[in-house]
Scaffold this active site. Structure first.
Site, short mmCIF file in Angstrom:
data_model
loop_
_atom_site.label_atom_id
_atom_site.label_comp_id
_atom_site.label_asym_id
_atom_site.label_seq_id
_atom_site.Cartn_x
_atom_site.Cartn_y
_atom_site.Cartn_z
NE ARG A 196 31.69 32.48 4.10
CZ ARG A 196 32.86 33.10 4.20
NH1 ARG A 196 32.92 34.41 4.04
NH2 ARG A 196 33.96 32.42 4.46
CD GLU A 213 33.91 41.05 -0.31
OE1 GLU A 213 32.85 40.69 -0.84
OE2 GLU A 213 35.03 40.57 -0.62
NE ARG A 251 37.72 45.26 -15.12
CZ ARG A 251 37.67 44.01 -15.51
NH1 ARG A 251 36.81 43.65 -16.47
NH2 ARG A 251 38.47 43.09 -14.99
#
Length: 294
Positions: A189, A104, A216
């Protein structure tokens, strides 16, 4: 220089390779790489046979058989890698599927862009009274939805402003005030709202991808993750069309029935009038069974 390859390629997938497929307001999916196709699954199942040794209808029949009987290993021979941009709150739900390799975007090393998700008014609804994890099907009145959107946008913009203030840096990393000291990105953050976008590379084999999509792409899944799954279904259809047809037949449009449910069906076929009270099933089980049969 002309590039050639000996590996199996899928023309339909080659056409969309690296191309962003828009999802939500700022999100996207890009296919970065893939390995294998329908024939790779067939070859793995037969082990000693090469591509083209059987007729296409036999290959299709074998794939149907493998999926129908949960022979999963051959489907693990195909891999695909995506570049995905998605809201953080969806990423946290998505990452619960632990059978993929993920890398990520790091907000410790880089500054997140000022892009956040706002739902369409039609997708803003109240909490379901019967399902603790989802919203009601009906949208809220227009004026209520507009107020919700105003709050979401105001909070996101304010938090991003504070994010830059805390770091003493703008989106490009330039110092805002030479006389001020900012805090580390890894600390700043924490103040961002969960509707801000993140990005990751997500690599997964076909078997685990199908499991992800079965859950999903289901109507009960949260809308914001379901739209990503629906785009991925289109990609799977282009990549492995025989697998997609089998998956649609036996998983997406098929149904699992319990022993008690099967007993109810047998009794009905034999002419018996079966009710919830005589079925030996819970109310929820009975409702789910009746829903299967319309």
């Amino acid at each position: 220089m002309h590039n050639t390859t000996k590996r199996v390629t899928v023309p339909a997938l080659e056409e969309i390779l690296y191309e962003p497929i828009k999802v939500l307001d700022y999100g996207f999916i890009r296919v970065i790489d893939y390995m294998g196709d329908d024939s790779a699954i067939v070859q793995a199942a037969r082990v000693s046979y090469g591509k083209g040794t059987k007729q296409l209808n036999q290959d299709k029949g074998l794939i149907n058989y493998l999926l129908r009987h949960y022979h999963t290993t051959p489907f693990e021979m195909c891999d695909i890698k995506f570049h995905i941009k998605l809201p953080i709150f969806i990423a946290r739900q998505w990452i619960r599927h632990r059978t993929a390799s993920v890398n990520e975007y790091s907000a410790r090393y880089s500054i997140l862009g000022n892009e956040f998700y706002l739902p369409e008014p039609a997708n803003i609804a109240s909490q379901s009274a019967v399902n603790k994890q989802c919203r009601e099907g009906d949208s809220l009145p227009k004026e209520v939805a507009e107020k919700v959107l105003a709050i979401l946008e105001e909070d996101a913009r304010q938090c991003y402003g504070h994010y830059k203030e805390l770091m003493n840096a703008d989106e490009e990393g330039n110092i805002i005030d030479e006389n001020a000291t900012g805090i580390a990105r890894e600390l700043a953050r924490m103040n961002l709202t969960l509707n801000y976008y993140t990005e990751w590379y997500w690599k997964i084999n076909l078997h685990n991808l199908l499991h992800f999509l079965r859950l999903r792409a289901d109507p009960h899944a949260q809308y914001e993750i379901r739209v990503y799954a629906e785009k991925m279904l289109e990609i799977v259809k282009a990549w492995v069309p025989f697998v997609y047809e089998a998956f649609e037949e036996y998983r997406l449009q098929g149904a699992n029935i319990s022993r008690k449910g099967l007993d109810v069906i047998k009794r009905m076929i034999n002419g018996e009038k079966v009710t919830h009270e005589t079925s030996d099933m819970t109310k929820r089980e009975w409702e789910e069974l009746m829903k299967i049969f319309g």
